[in-house]
Scaffold this active site. Structure first.
Site, short mmCIF file in Angstrom:
data_model
loop_
_atom_site.label_atom_id
_atom_site.label_comp_id
_atom_site.label_asym_id
_atom_site.label_seq_id
_atom_site.Cartn_x
_atom_site.Cartn_y
_atom_site.Cartn_z
N SER A 1 -1.90 13.91 33.06
CA SER A 1 -1.75 12.45 32.05
C SER A 1 -2.20 12.65 30.85
O SER A 1 -3.80 12.47 30.83
CB SER A 1 -1.98 11.41 33.18
N1 LIG Z 1 -0.47 2.75 28.92
C1 LIG Z 1 -0.87 3.32 29.92
C2 LIG Z 1 0.03 4.34 30.54
C3 LIG Z 1 -0.29 4.69 31.52
C4 LIG Z 1 0.56 5.88 32.42
O1 LIG Z 1 1.92 5.67 31.93
N2 LIG Z 1 0.20 6.54 33.50
C5 LIG Z 1 1.10 7.40 34.16
C6 LIG Z 1 0.90 8.59 33.94
S1 LIG Z 1 0.87 9.17 32.24
C7 LIG Z 1 1.09 6.94 35.47
O2 LIG Z 1 -0.04 6.62 36.11
N3 LIG Z 1 2.35 6.94 36.19
C8 LIG Z 1 2.49 6.59 37.46
C9 LIG Z 1 3.21 5.46 37.87
O3 LIG Z 1 3.22 4.61 36.81
O4 LIG Z 1 3.47 5.21 39.13
C10 LIG Z 1 -2.33 3.84 29.70
O5 LIG Z 1 -2.46 4.17 28.54
O6 LIG Z 1 -3.15 4.00 30.32
#
Ligand SMILES: N[C@@H](CCC(=O)N[C@@H](CS)C(=O)NCC(=O)O)C(=O)O
Length: 215
Positions: free
Chosen positions: A12
């Site tokens: 990520s």
């Molecule tokens: N705007 C957030 C984005 C975080 C994000 O999109 N994380 C994703 C991985 S890139 C995630 O954890 N996805 C799993 C989910 O939302 O269930 C940040 O910068 O921390």
């Protein structure tokens, strides 16, 4: 006081951005891997920590914080001096502007390309998404035409956030030959603490996306 934990998934970009910021500020963190491919973010124990179930998530002695750039700002304010997140109001405003640029333009455009390929069976990148990302890269290239780092002549937590985003899309194989200032900056970034660990995650991410793209 317990160790500061970062719930992290190396593929990520936001997660790697938070980790790079911690390394830059020199805050020791214990990383706890949340494997998104195994849907570990939806486990009951993680949902109790972060109901929005995303990485990165910070646990600093019971203080829970998510959003990678908010984590970077918190770590810099709580544990850093003003080196990488300047206290001078205008310098800080510029760092914030670049952080918001990453959060609202650059990273979402990279995600719009990669997420459907990783998770929704899409095998081609739409032309309109290519144009959107390249126009954003054009702005980043302009920022870097007049300064060494993304928010001026000092390295900052805006560089670490943008580096995490950029290395993800580069490892997918994105062509940045039209953006010489980005190329020069990427070369300068190789000296940032944690650079190689970031690249390991970015390479895994790039490989995961590339294997689903029809050639
Ligand atoms: N705007 C957030 C984005 C975080 C994000 O999109 N994380 C994703 C991985 S890139 C995630 O954890 N996805 C799993 C989910 O939302 O269930 C940040 O910068 O921390």
């Amino acid at each position: 006081m317990s160790a500061i934990k970062l719930y992290h998934f190396p593929l990520s970009a936001p997660s790697r951005g938070a980790l790079l910021a911690a390394k830059l500020i020199n805050v020791p963190l214990e990383t706890v891997i949340v494997d998104l491919f195994k849907k570990e973010q939806l486990s009951e124990s993680f949902l109790r920590i972060n109901p929005q179930h995303c990485v990165p998530t910070l646990d600093d002695d019971g203080f829970i914080l998510w959003e990678s750039r908010a984590i970077a700002c918190y770590l810099a304010e709580r544990y850093g001096d003003d080196k990488y997140y300047p206290k001078d109001i205008r310098k800080r405003a510029l760092v914030n502007q670049r952080l918001y640029f990453d959060s609202s333009f650059l990273y979402p455009r990279i995600r719009a390309i990669c997420h459907p390929i990783l998770f929704s069976g899409i095998t081609e990148i739409k032309e309109s998404l290519k144009i959107d990302l390249n126009s954003t890269l054009g702005f980043l290239d302009q920022f870097l035409a007049n300064s060494k780092w993304v928010a001026g002549d000092e390295l900052s937590i805006a560089d670490t956030a943008i580096l995490a985003s950029m290395t993800s899309i580069l490892e997918v194989g994105w062509d940045i030959s039209a953006f010489p200032n980005i190329q020069r900056w990427l070369n300068d970034c190789t000296s940032i603490p944690g650079y190689e660990e970031n690249m390991e995650g970015a390479r895994l991410f790039g490989a995961a996306v590339r294997k689903n793209i029809k050639t």
